[in-house]
Write a protein that holds these residues in place. Structure first.
Motif, PDB file in Angstrom:
ATOM      1  N   SER A  51       0.862  -1.185   0.000  1.00 21.96           N
ATOM      2  CA  SER A  51       0.000   0.000   0.000  1.00 21.96           C
ATOM      3  C   SER A  51       0.897   1.233   0.000  1.00 21.96           C
ATOM      4  O   SER A  51       2.102   1.142   0.250  1.00 21.96           O
ATOM      5  CB  SER A  51      -0.895   0.003   1.232  1.00 21.96           C
ATOM      6  OG  SER A  51      -0.125   0.276   2.384  1.00 21.96           O
ATOM      7  N   LYS A  52       0.327   2.364  -0.266  1.00 24.37           N
ATOM      8  CA  LYS A  52       1.099   3.607  -0.250  1.00 24.37           C
ATOM      9  C   LYS A  52       1.145   4.196   1.153  1.00 24.37           C
ATOM     10  O   LYS A  52       1.802   5.206   1.376  1.00 24.37           O
ATOM     11  CB  LYS A  52       0.514   4.601  -1.243  1.00 24.37           C
ATOM     12  CG  LYS A  52       0.668   4.107  -2.665  1.00 24.37           C
ATOM     13  CD  LYS A  52       0.218   5.099  -3.672  1.00 24.37           C
ATOM     14  CE  LYS A  52       0.367   4.420  -5.033  1.00 24.37           C
ATOM     15  NZ  LYS A  52       0.391   5.248  -6.135  1.00 24.37           N
ATOM     16  N   ALA A  53       0.461   3.561   2.082  1.00 23.03           N
ATOM     17  CA  ALA A  53       0.433   4.042   3.468  1.00 23.03           C
ATOM     18  C   ALA A  53       1.817   3.914   4.092  1.00 23.03           C
ATOM     19  O   ALA A  53       2.578   2.991   3.786  1.00 23.03           O
ATOM     20  CB  ALA A  53      -0.578   3.240   4.275  1.00 23.03           C
ATOM     21  N   ASN A  54       2.114   4.838   4.963  1.00 24.74           N
ATOM     22  CA  ASN A  54       3.393   4.832   5.672  1.00 24.74           C
ATOM     23  C   ASN A  54       3.258   3.925   6.898  1.00 24.74           C
ATOM     24  O   ASN A  54       2.991   4.391   8.001  1.00 24.74           O
ATOM     25  CB  ASN A  54       3.777   6.261   6.079  1.00 24.74           C
ATOM     26  CG  ASN A  54       5.160   6.322   6.690  1.00 24.74           C
ATOM     27  OD1 ASN A  54       5.957   5.406   6.521  1.00 24.74           O
ATOM     28  ND2 ASN A  54       5.430   7.390   7.405  1.00 24.74           N
ATOM     29  N   LYS A  55       3.381   2.624   6.666  1.00 28.62           N
ATOM     30  CA  LYS A  55       3.251   1.630   7.735  1.00 28.62           C
ATOM     31  C   LYS A  55       4.097   0.417   7.400  1.00 28.62           C
ATOM     32  O   LYS A  55       4.719   0.354   6.346  1.00 28.62           O
ATOM     33  CB  LYS A  55       1.783   1.221   7.891  1.00 28.62           C
ATOM     34  CG  LYS A  55       1.215   0.545   6.650  1.00 28.62           C
ATOM     35  CD  LYS A  55      -0.192   0.062   6.869  1.00 28.62           C
ATOM     36  CE  LYS A  55      -0.650  -0.781   5.690  1.00 28.62           C
ATOM     37  NZ  LYS A  55      -1.892  -1.431   5.939  1.00 28.62           N
ATOM     38  N   GLU A  56       4.119  -0.538   8.303  1.00 30.42           N
ATOM     39  CA  GLU A  56       4.847  -1.774   8.041  1.00 30.42           C
ATOM     40  C   GLU A  56       4.136  -2.545   6.937  1.00 30.42           C
ATOM     41  O   GLU A  56       2.906  -2.577   6.884  1.00 30.42           O
ATOM     42  CB  GLU A  56       4.890  -2.656   9.282  1.00 30.42           C
ATOM     43  CG  GLU A  56       5.791  -2.162  10.379  1.00 30.42           C
ATOM     44  CD  GLU A  56       5.855  -3.169  11.508  1.00 30.42           C
ATOM     45  OE1 GLU A  56       6.858  -3.899  11.576  1.00 30.42           O
ATOM     46  OE2 GLU A  56       4.900  -3.224  12.291  1.00 30.42           O
ATOM     47  N   HIS A  57       4.919  -3.160   6.071  1.00 29.36           N
ATOM     48  CA  HIS A  57       4.354  -3.961   5.005  1.00 29.36           C
ATOM     49  C   HIS A  57       4.828  -5.408   5.150  1.00 29.36           C
ATOM     50  O   HIS A  57       5.964  -5.659   5.544  1.00 29.36           O
ATOM     51  CB  HIS A  57       4.772  -3.414   3.637  1.00 29.36           C
ATOM     52  CG  HIS A  57       4.194  -2.075   3.347  1.00 29.36           C
ATOM     53  ND1 HIS A  57       4.859  -0.906   3.634  1.00 29.36           N
ATOM     54  CD2 HIS A  57       3.004  -1.714   2.828  1.00 29.36           C
ATOM     55  CE1 HIS A  57       4.103   0.114   3.281  1.00 29.36           C
ATOM     56  NE2 HIS A  57       2.971  -0.343   2.795  1.00 29.36           N
ATOM     57  N   ALA A  58       3.960  -6.305   4.779  1.00 32.38           N
ATOM     58  CA  ALA A  58       4.283  -7.730   4.872  1.00 32.38           C
ATOM     59  C   ALA A  58       5.529  -8.070   4.067  1.00 32.38           C
ATOM     60  O   ALA A  58       6.320  -8.920   4.471  1.00 32.38           O
ATOM     61  CB  ALA A  58       3.102  -8.563   4.394  1.00 32.38           C
ATOM     62  N   PHE A  89      -0.172 -12.663   8.690  1.00 33.42           N
ATOM     63  CA  PHE A  89      -0.780 -13.926   8.274  1.00 33.42           C
ATOM     64  C   PHE A  89      -1.373 -13.850   6.866  1.00 33.42           C
ATOM     65  O   PHE A  89      -1.465 -14.843   6.163  1.00 33.42           O
ATOM     66  CB  PHE A  89      -1.887 -14.328   9.253  1.00 33.42           C
ATOM     67  CG  PHE A  89      -3.111 -13.460   9.150  1.00 33.42           C
ATOM     68  CD1 PHE A  89      -4.178 -13.838   8.357  1.00 33.42           C
ATOM     69  CD2 PHE A  89      -3.185 -12.253   9.832  1.00 33.42           C
ATOM     70  CE1 PHE A  89      -5.308 -13.032   8.235  1.00 33.42           C
ATOM     71  CE2 PHE A  89      -4.296 -11.443   9.720  1.00 33.42           C
ATOM     72  CZ  PHE A  89      -5.368 -11.833   8.916  1.00 33.42           C
ATOM     73  N   TYR A  90      -1.760 -12.657   6.452  1.00 36.30           N
ATOM     74  CA  TYR A  90      -2.443 -12.508   5.169  1.00 36.30           C
ATOM     75  C   TYR A  90      -1.531 -12.782   3.971  1.00 36.30           C
ATOM     76  O   TYR A  90      -2.007 -12.874   2.840  1.00 36.30           O
ATOM     77  CB  TYR A  90      -3.089 -11.127   5.044  1.00 36.30           C
ATOM     78  CG  TYR A  90      -2.156  -9.968   5.234  1.00 36.30           C
ATOM     79  CD1 TYR A  90      -1.461  -9.432   4.164  1.00 36.30           C
ATOM     80  CD2 TYR A  90      -1.968  -9.401   6.496  1.00 36.30           C
ATOM     81  CE1 TYR A  90      -0.598  -8.362   4.333  1.00 36.30           C
ATOM     82  CE2 TYR A  90      -1.111  -8.329   6.671  1.00 36.30           C
ATOM     83  CZ  TYR A  90      -0.432  -7.816   5.586  1.00 36.30           C
ATOM     84  OH  TYR A  90       0.419  -6.756   5.772  1.00 36.30           O
ATOM     85  N   LEU A  91      -0.231 -12.957   4.198  1.00 39.16           N
ATOM     86  CA  LEU A  91       0.657 -13.358   3.099  1.00 39.16           C
ATOM     87  C   LEU A  91       0.201 -14.680   2.482  1.00 39.16           C
ATOM     88  O   LEU A  91       0.389 -14.910   1.293  1.00 39.16           O
ATOM     89  CB  LEU A  91       2.095 -13.505   3.599  1.00 39.16           C
ATOM     90  CG  LEU A  91       2.882 -12.229   3.782  1.00 39.16           C
ATOM     91  CD1 LEU A  91       4.190 -12.516   4.504  1.00 39.16           C
ATOM     92  CD2 LEU A  91       3.148 -11.563   2.451  1.00 39.16           C
TER      93      LEU A  91
END
Length: 132
Positions: A51-58, A89-91
């Protein structure tokens, strides 16, 4: 006439050498598997949507397990298993899909694409370790 020499502790010495040999082989196997796993991990990270959100990504949290053995064959697991309930988990939905979402299979595609590079990296580690 030759005198007999009685050696004591030979069984223990042989067992100690065998243990050292097993530890060295395990260490070399682990290093080679990890080299291959890192190639897959890097490839998967580029295939997972972010996502383009500034957060942790899987994609930044693709984990490599410790070396395991199944039927005597060593391996390392990369990513998630079907029973994973961790934060990312969604990976597993990317890899196996859902009822409403087709599988993108980033792990499977990366393995297929990078198979030769993985083999080459592992062979290089093994040859260096065995001094071949």
């Amino acid at each position: 006439m030759a005198d007999k020499i009685k050696l004591e502790g030979m069984e223990e010495l042989i067992a100690a050498f065998q243990t050292m040999e097993d530890k060295a082989a395990n260490s070399l196997t682990k290093t080679a598997l990890y080299a291959g796993a890192k190639i897959i991990q890097k490839g998967v990270c580029t295939k997972i949507r972010r996502s383009k959100a500034n957060k942790e990504h899987a994609a930044d949290h693709i984990e490599i397990s410790n070396m395991k053995k199944k039927d005597g064959i060593p391996y390392m697991q990369i990513g998630v298993s079907k029973d994973d309930n961790s934060k990312f988990f969604y990976l597993k939905f990317f890899e196996w899909g859902t009822v409403k979402q087709a599988a993108e299979a980033p792990f499977g595609r990366t393995l297929a694409e990078e198979k030769n590079n993985v083999k080459a990296a592992m062979v290089k580690i093994l040859r260096e370790g065995l001094k071949l």
